[in-house]
Design a protein around this motif. Structure first.
Motif, mmCIF file in Angstrom:
data_model
loop_
_atom_site.group_PDB
_atom_site.id
_atom_site.type_symbol
_atom_site.label_atom_id
_atom_site.label_comp_id
_atom_site.label_asym_id
_atom_site.label_seq_id
_atom_site.Cartn_x
_atom_site.Cartn_y
_atom_site.Cartn_z
ATOM 1 N N ASP A 162 -2.649 7.508 -0.602
ATOM 2 C CA ASP A 162 -3.649 7.821 -1.371
ATOM 3 C C ASP A 162 -3.898 9.338 -1.416
ATOM 4 O O ASP A 162 -3.315 10.265 -0.827
ATOM 5 N N ILE B 62 -7.259 -9.891 -1.823
ATOM 6 C CA ILE B 62 -6.346 -9.192 -0.867
ATOM 7 C C ILE B 62 -7.190 -8.778 0.359
ATOM 8 O O ILE B 62 -6.515 -8.982 1.440
ATOM 9 N N ASP C 139 -5.078 -11.550 2.257
ATOM 10 C CA ASP C 139 -3.862 -10.750 2.614
ATOM 11 C C ASP C 139 -4.287 -9.968 3.609
ATOM 12 O O ASP C 139 -3.458 -9.914 4.827
ATOM 13 N N ARG D 153 -7.823 1.832 0.652
ATOM 14 C CA ARG D 153 -8.311 1.403 1.911
ATOM 15 C C ARG D 153 -8.056 2.428 3.001
ATOM 16 O O ARG D 153 -7.300 3.080 2.893
ATOM 17 N N TYR E 49 -12.901 -0.356 1.987
ATOM 18 C CA TYR E 49 -12.148 -0.580 0.615
ATOM 19 C C TYR E 49 -12.981 0.006 -0.521
ATOM 20 O O TYR E 49 -14.175 -0.354 -0.632
ATOM 21 N N GLU F 40 -4.930 4.834 1.945
ATOM 22 C CA GLU F 40 -3.954 4.207 1.334
ATOM 23 C C GLU F 40 -4.405 3.366 -0.073
ATOM 24 O O GLU F 40 -5.510 2.998 0.006
ATOM 25 N N ARG F 41 -3.306 3.295 -0.882
ATOM 26 C CA ARG F 41 -3.962 2.616 -2.005
ATOM 27 C C ARG F 41 -3.087 1.506 -2.555
ATOM 28 O O ARG F 41 -1.523 1.497 -2.464
ATOM 29 N N GLN F 42 -3.629 0.629 -3.163
ATOM 30 C CA GLN F 42 -2.587 -0.518 -3.948
ATOM 31 C C GLN F 42 -3.003 -0.654 -5.320
ATOM 32 O O GLN F 42 -4.192 -0.600 -5.720
ATOM 33 N N THR F 43 -2.155 -0.618 -6.167
ATOM 34 C CA THR F 43 -2.320 -0.895 -7.662
ATOM 35 C C THR F 43 -2.252 -2.179 -8.128
ATOM 36 O O THR F 43 -1.355 -3.173 -7.559
ATOM 37 N N THR G 49 -7.290 0.139 -9.171
ATOM 38 C CA THR G 49 -6.648 0.725 -7.906
ATOM 39 C C THR G 49 -7.503 0.520 -6.680
ATOM 40 O O THR G 49 -8.745 0.780 -6.891
ATOM 41 N N MET H 246 0.984 -1.047 0.019
ATOM 42 C CA MET H 246 0.131 0.102 0.090
ATOM 43 C C MET H 246 1.024 1.274 -0.106
ATOM 44 O O MET H 246 2.034 1.163 0.644
ATOM 45 N N GLU H 247 0.324 2.442 -0.476
ATOM 46 C CA GLU H 247 1.102 3.579 -0.612
ATOM 47 C C GLU H 247 0.124 4.695 -0.275
ATOM 48 O O GLU H 247 -1.200 4.357 -0.220
#
Length: 375
Positions: free
Chosen positions: A4, A105, A109, A31, A69, A11-14, A28, A1-2
Motif C-alpha cells: 500500500d 474477505i 478468506d 490491511r 482493515y 497492504e491492499r487489495q483491489t 480498495t 494483497m499488494e
C-alpha cells in the motif's frame, strides 16, 4: 494483497465492482495485521471527501490483537479512477457490494470470527444502513460510529423543504453542482500546514472538498430519512461524538475543541433509532473525527472504544501486551433524559498526556463542510 501507499505493514487489495456510466469501478481494501492475531478484525469506513490513512487508529487495534482493515469506497482515495466524479453515488446502497466483498474477505478468506465495523461521519451513516440491511446474516458483530452523519447541518428550512427540492433535482440531474461550498475551518483545524497536527494527500482530500452534487445529496438525504424512520440493527452499537458543535465559517480557536462539520445534537437525537442496544459516549473537546482530537481527548476515545468492545462483543482483553498503567474514567450512569434503549457516557476534559497512546504517524479523516453538506 499488494504493498500500500502507506508502506509496510500496510497492504491492499483491489475489489472489482464492474462498471457504471463512468466506466470501471473499484474499491480498495487496506490491511494491517496484528502481531498477535486473535481472530478479531475491524473494518473501517471513511467519510465524505476522505480516505483511509489514520495509521494511529490502526496501530491502536493491531497492538490489541485486532487485524485492521480499511475500505476506500468507490470513487474515493485509492479507488478514484481517471474520469470519475469524485465521491459520487446515486444511492447509499451503491456501497453495499464493496462492504459485502470486504466482509467476505475478512471472514472467509482471512478466517476472522469477530468483525467490528467502524464508520466516520458519512461512513457512519453508510455502515448503519448496511448493518440494518444485513441484520439477519451475522456479517458484523458490532458497530462503532464516530460522529455519524444523521442529518444535514443546516437550519430546518434548508434541511427539510429546500433539501426536498434538491432531492427532486438530484433525480433529474444527478451531476448538477450545487451552490453549497465546503468550508475550510475543519481542514485548518487538523492539517499540519495550518493549525493541526495531521498530514494527508490533498489530491484525494482537498482542504475545501469536492463539489457537492445534487444526486449525492439526494442519496444522503434518502439514507438519512430511512435511518430516522428507525432501523433494527441487531448488534451492539457505540455512537461517539463531541459535546458541542462549532458553526462558524471563519477561523476561531473554538474550532479546535468542537465538531466543526456536523450538529452533534442530531447524532444524539437519532441514536435510539439505530437499534435495541446503543451506547452513547460524548467527549468534551472532541473534533469531528474524534480520533484526530487533541492527545488527551483521543486517548479517552480509544479507552472508551476498547472498554466497550471488551464489554459488548465478548471479544476478550483489548489491552496491549505491555500497557502503560493509566486510570480510565468510568462511564457516567444513564441520564434520566436518555431513552431506555441508549446507555450514555460522557468524556470530560483531561490532563492525561499522550504516553498511553500507540505511536502514530500523521494522518487524518473527513474534511470540513459548511451546511448543508456533511462529512
Amino acid at each position: 494483497m499488494e504493498p500500500d501507499v502507506l508502506g509496510p505493514p500496510y497492504e491492499r487489495q483491489t475489489i472489482d465492482l464492474g462498471t457504471d456510466d463512468e466506466g470501471p469501478v473499484v474499491a480498495t481494501l487496506v490491511r494491517r495485521r496484528a502481531e498477535r492475531p486473535s481472530g478479531r478484525a475491524v473494518l473501517y469506513v471513511h467519510g465524505f471527501v476522505d480516505y483511509f490513512f489514520q495509521t494511529h487508529l490502526a496501530d491502536f487495534f493491531a497492538e490489541r490483537g485486532w487485524d485492521f482493515y480499511a475500505l476506500d469506497l468507490r470513487k474515493y482515495g485509492r479507488s478514484l479512477l481517471p474520469g470519475q466524479t469524485p465521491n459520487f453515488c446515486r444511492d447509499i446502497s451503491d456501497y453495499f457490494p464493496e462492504l459485502d466483498a470486504a466482509a467476505e474477505i475478512i471472514r472467509s478468506d482471512d478466517g476472522h470470527d469477530t468483525l467490528l465495523a467502524m464508520g466516520h461521519s458519512t461512513g457512519g451513516l453508510i455502515i448503519s444502513l448496511w448493518a440494518d440491511a444485513r441484520r439477519d446474516t451475522g456479517t458484523v458483530d458490532g458497530l462503532v460510529l464516530n460522529s455519524p452523519f444523521f442529518d444535514l447541518n443546516a437550519p430546518w428550512a434548508v434541511r427539510r423543504p429546500l433539501a426536498a427540492a434538491v432531492s427532486r433535482l438530484g433525480r433529474r440531474a444527478p451531476h448538477r453542482i450545487l451552490p453549497f461550498g465546503l468550508g475550510t475551518v475543519y481542514g485548518e483545524s487538523i492539517h499540519s500546514d495550518h493549525r493541526g497536527e495531521w498530514t494527508y494527500d490533498l489530491a484525494w482530500k482537498p482542504l475545501a472538498g469536492f463539489p457537492v452534487r445534487a444526486g449525492w445529496l439526494n442519496a444522503i438525504r434518502t439514507g438519512q430519512r430511512r435511518l430516522r424512520a428507525g432501523l433494527d440493527i441487531q448488534v451492539p452499537v457505540l455512537l461517539a461524538c463531541s459535546t458541542r458543535s462549532f458553526r462558524g465559517t471563519r477561523w476561531h480557536d473554538n474550532a479546535t475543541l468542537a465538531d466543526a462539520v456536523l450538529d452533534v445534537e442530531h447524532m444524539v437525537r437519532y441514536a435510539p433509532r439505530l437499534g435495541r442496544h446503543v451506547t452513547l459516549a460524548r467527549f468534551d473537546g472532541g473534533l469531528h473525527d474524534l480520533t484526530l482530537s487533541g492527545p488527551a481527548v483521543r486517548k479517552k476515545v480509544f479507552d472508551e472504544v476498547g472498554r466497550w468492545a471488551e464489554a459488548f462483543l465478548a471479544a476478550g482483553p483489548t489491552a496491549p501486551a505491555d500497557p502503560a498503567s493509566t486510570d480510565v474514567e468510568s462511564a457516567d450512569p444513564v441520564s434520566a433524559d436518555a431513552p431506555p434503549s441508549v446507555e450514555a457516557s460522557t468524556g470530560t476534559d483531561s490532563t492525561t498526556d499522550e504516553a498511553g497512546l500507540p505511536e502514530s504517524r500523521r494522518s487524518t479523516a473527513d474534511t470540513a463542510g459548511a451546511a448543508p453538506a456533511g462529512g
